[in-house]
Design a protein around this motif. Structure first.
Motif, mmCIF file in Angstrom:
data_model
loop_
_atom_site.group_PDB
_atom_site.id
_atom_site.type_symbol
_atom_site.label_atom_id
_atom_site.label_comp_id
_atom_site.label_asym_id
_atom_site.label_seq_id
_atom_site.Cartn_x
_atom_site.Cartn_y
_atom_site.Cartn_z
ATOM 1 N N GLU A 1 5.896 -15.474 37.917
ATOM 2 C CA GLU A 1 5.915 -14.679 39.194
ATOM 3 C C GLU A 1 5.960 -13.195 38.705
ATOM 4 O OE1 GLU A 1 5.930 -13.709 42.893
ATOM 5 O OE2 GLU A 1 5.590 -15.853 42.148
ATOM 6 N N GLN A 2 6.696 -12.978 37.524
ATOM 7 C CA GLN A 2 6.834 -11.537 36.972
ATOM 8 C C GLN A 2 5.450 -11.165 36.467
ATOM 9 O OE1 GLN A 2 10.177 -10.289 34.422
ATOM 10 N NE2 GLN A 2 11.258 -12.053 35.447
ATOM 11 N N TYR A 3 4.620 -12.017 35.832
ATOM 12 C CA TYR A 3 3.468 -11.931 35.356
ATOM 13 C C TYR A 3 2.388 -11.536 36.321
ATOM 14 C CZ TYR A 3 -0.616 -12.227 32.223
ATOM 15 O OH TYR A 3 -1.869 -11.721 31.350
ATOM 16 N N TYR A 4 2.587 -12.414 37.290
ATOM 17 C CA TYR A 4 1.564 -12.097 38.484
ATOM 18 C C TYR A 4 1.813 -10.732 38.981
ATOM 19 C CZ TYR A 4 -0.289 -12.503 43.158
ATOM 20 O OH TYR A 4 -1.214 -12.015 44.299
ATOM 21 N N ASN A 5 2.836 -10.298 39.287
ATOM 22 C CA ASN A 5 3.247 -9.134 39.930
ATOM 23 C C ASN A 5 3.000 -7.749 38.875
ATOM 24 O OD1 ASN A 5 4.400 -10.209 42.423
ATOM 25 N ND2 ASN A 5 6.162 -10.328 41.212
ATOM 26 N N PHE A 6 2.997 -8.100 37.547
ATOM 27 C CA PHE A 6 2.619 -7.251 36.448
ATOM 28 C C PHE A 6 1.282 -6.947 36.581
ATOM 29 C CE2 PHE A 6 1.339 -6.727 32.144
ATOM 30 C CZ PHE A 6 1.764 -5.377 31.800
ATOM 31 N N LEU A 7 0.406 -8.041 36.575
ATOM 32 C CA LEU A 7 -1.062 -7.721 36.750
ATOM 33 C C LEU A 7 -1.689 -7.080 37.918
ATOM 34 C CD1 LEU A 7 -2.527 -11.414 35.616
ATOM 35 C CD2 LEU A 7 -2.611 -9.098 34.396
ATOM 36 N N LYS A 8 -0.931 -7.566 39.311
ATOM 37 C CA LYS A 8 -1.377 -6.902 40.402
ATOM 38 C C LYS A 8 -1.192 -5.273 40.576
ATOM 39 C CE LYS A 8 -2.183 -8.586 43.929
ATOM 40 N NZ LYS A 8 -3.609 -9.051 44.560
ATOM 41 N N LYS B 1 -6.559 -16.859 43.809
ATOM 42 C CA LYS B 1 -7.369 -15.937 44.791
ATOM 43 C C LYS B 1 -7.516 -14.684 43.987
ATOM 44 C CE LYS B 1 -6.629 -13.543 49.161
ATOM 45 N NZ LYS B 1 -6.372 -12.160 48.893
ATOM 46 N N MET B 2 -6.519 -14.222 43.168
ATOM 47 C CA MET B 2 -6.902 -13.036 42.172
ATOM 48 C C MET B 2 -7.740 -13.323 41.370
ATOM 49 S SD MET B 2 -3.763 -11.189 40.077
ATOM 50 C CE MET B 2 -3.359 -12.428 38.959
ATOM 51 N N SER C 1 6.963 -25.566 27.967
ATOM 52 C CA SER C 1 5.607 -26.076 28.190
ATOM 53 C C SER C 1 5.696 -27.276 29.376
ATOM 54 C CB SER C 1 5.314 -27.099 26.889
ATOM 55 O OG SER C 1 6.175 -28.054 26.489
ATOM 56 N N THR C 2 6.802 -27.672 29.718
ATOM 57 C CA THR C 2 6.873 -28.822 30.906
ATOM 58 C C THR C 2 6.810 -27.974 32.368
ATOM 59 O OG1 THR C 2 9.319 -28.479 31.020
ATOM 60 C CG2 THR C 2 8.308 -30.278 29.563
ATOM 61 N N VAL C 3 6.949 -26.440 32.296
ATOM 62 C CA VAL C 3 6.927 -25.877 33.741
ATOM 63 C C VAL C 3 5.514 -25.314 34.059
ATOM 64 C CG1 VAL C 3 8.052 -23.562 34.736
ATOM 65 C CG2 VAL C 3 9.347 -25.009 33.194
ATOM 66 N N GLN C 4 5.301 -25.739 35.157
ATOM 67 C CA GLN C 4 4.049 -25.267 35.938
ATOM 68 C C GLN C 4 4.023 -24.218 36.998
ATOM 69 O OE1 GLN C 4 1.386 -28.403 37.133
ATOM 70 N NE2 GLN C 4 2.196 -29.875 35.619
ATOM 71 N N VAL C 5 3.290 -23.519 37.083
ATOM 72 C CA VAL C 5 3.025 -22.639 38.466
ATOM 73 C C VAL C 5 3.330 -23.560 39.641
ATOM 74 C CG1 VAL C 5 1.481 -20.855 37.459
ATOM 75 C CG2 VAL C 5 0.757 -23.024 38.598
ATOM 76 N N THR C 6 3.969 -23.066 40.691
ATOM 77 C CA THR C 6 4.304 -23.431 41.680
ATOM 78 C C THR C 6 3.049 -23.611 42.549
ATOM 79 O OG1 THR C 6 4.874 -21.376 43.251
ATOM 80 C CG2 THR C 6 6.428 -22.674 42.029
ATOM 81 N N ASP C 7 2.857 -24.293 43.784
ATOM 82 C CA ASP C 7 1.618 -24.333 44.573
ATOM 83 C C ASP C 7 1.324 -22.861 44.943
ATOM 84 O OD1 ASP C 7 1.437 -27.215 44.112
ATOM 85 O OD2 ASP C 7 2.086 -27.675 45.994
ATOM 86 N N ASP C 8 2.194 -22.245 45.557
ATOM 87 C CA ASP C 8 2.166 -20.955 46.016
ATOM 88 C C ASP C 8 1.791 -20.140 44.907
ATOM 89 O OD1 ASP C 8 2.432 -18.638 48.042
ATOM 90 O OD2 ASP C 8 4.060 -18.126 46.691
ATOM 91 N N GLN C 9 2.201 -20.093 43.701
ATOM 92 C CA GLN C 9 1.547 -19.244 42.755
ATOM 93 C C GLN C 9 0.197 -19.734 42.304
ATOM 94 O OE1 GLN C 9 4.903 -20.007 40.079
ATOM 95 N NE2 GLN C 9 6.063 -18.335 40.276
ATOM 96 N N MET C 10 -0.130 -21.066 42.241
ATOM 97 C CA MET C 10 -1.315 -21.257 42.037
ATOM 98 C C MET C 10 -2.233 -20.566 42.831
ATOM 99 S SD MET C 10 -3.138 -23.386 40.084
ATOM 100 C CE MET C 10 -5.052 -23.713 40.193
#
Length: 275
Positions: A55-62, A20-21, A6-15
């Motif tokens: 990151e894996q989840y983003y690639n999965f959705l794409k 955008k997606m 719960s302490t981990v957030q998306v990086t600025d690039d992932q955000m």
């Protein structure tokens, strides 16, 4: 450290890439200030899907088609807000005390209402309750209330129509008794058959045109605040195309659509008349 922590957030690039997606698919803008909120909501999808990190989840959705069930789960997480019956009393006071009495002074015997971005159906069943209670001879009217939402799961919940005490807390007691049934002593309520007969629900993206005949009344509340100017313009064009001249639009007072309402007369900060 795992993205499920719960302490981990998306990086600025992932955000930036997630935002955008989401915008490209749903027209909704997610600001960088909502990084923690977005991280928490994606994290729920990680746990549900068993995917290890953002990151894996983003690639999965794409790689998935928009019609895939995981896209539905993701969009529901990032677009869902609290909803409950009879939210915003001024809207329901106007519907019961002004709109329905004026409607019954005409020679009409039909009413079509669109609850856009209806979530789990709370708004649509609030409309149905007011209509059932406000028409002098409801059996002589043809009433159609359509609820649409981008989330398939939300549409399924709307069709199931089970509401807890929190969702029902603002429903007047007399209307609750007449138009809802409490299930087996539990703190769950469902609409009676007369309300269900008026309502139907289906999936729809507000950025797409709605293939329906025109409506007499449209509710579009607490959704356009998440859209940017271009998306709002697209949505309002789609909405205006399915509104009859002389029909009404009930919007959120803070939607920021004033400069898009050239085809409407403003009655209240939240109410517009289609010219």
């Amino acid at each position: 450290m795992s993205s499920t922590d719960s302490t981990v957030q998306v990086t600025d690039d992932q955000m930036r890439r997630y935002a955008k997606m989401i915008y490209e698919v749903a027209g909704i803008e997610i600001s960088p200030a909502k990084k923690q909120l977005l991280s928490n909501r994606i994290r729920r999808r990680l746990k549900e899907s068993g995917i290890a990190d953002f990151e894996q989840y983003y690639n999965f959705l794409k790689k998935l088609p928009i019609s895939h069930v995981e896209w539905d789960g993701f969009l529901q997480e990032v677009t869902t807000h609290e909803t409950y019956l009879f939210r915003d009393d001024s809207n329901w006071k106007w519907l019961r005390e002004t709109f329905l009495p004026e409607l019954q002074k005409t020679d009409k015997n039909s009413l079509r209402v669109w609850s856009a971005a209806c979530s789990t159906g709370d708004e649509a069943y609030s409309i149905a309750t007011c209509v059932a209670d406000g028409l002098r001879n409801p059996s002589s009217w043809r009433v159609q209330i359509l609820g649409t939402d981008i989330g398939i799961g939300a549409v399924q919940d709307a069709n199931d129509a089970k509401f807890n005490e929190r969702s029902m807390r603002l429903v007047p007691d007399d209307l609750k008794r007449r138009y809802f049934t409490q299930l087996g002593g539990a703190a769950i309520w469902e609409p009676k058959a007369k309300l269900r007969a008026m309502t139907k629900f289906r999936q729809h993206n507000l950025l797409d045109r709605l293939a329906e005949s025109p409506f007499d009344l449209v509710f579009l509340k607490n959704v356009l605040i998440y859209f940017n100017a271009d998306s709002k313009k697209c949505v309002m064009q789609n909405v205006e195309q399915v509104m009859k001249p002389g029909s009404y639009l009930v919007a959120g007072a803070a939607e920021g659509i004033g400069d898009l309402m050239g085809g409407f007369e403003r009655i209240h900060p939240w109410l517009y008349l289609r010219k």
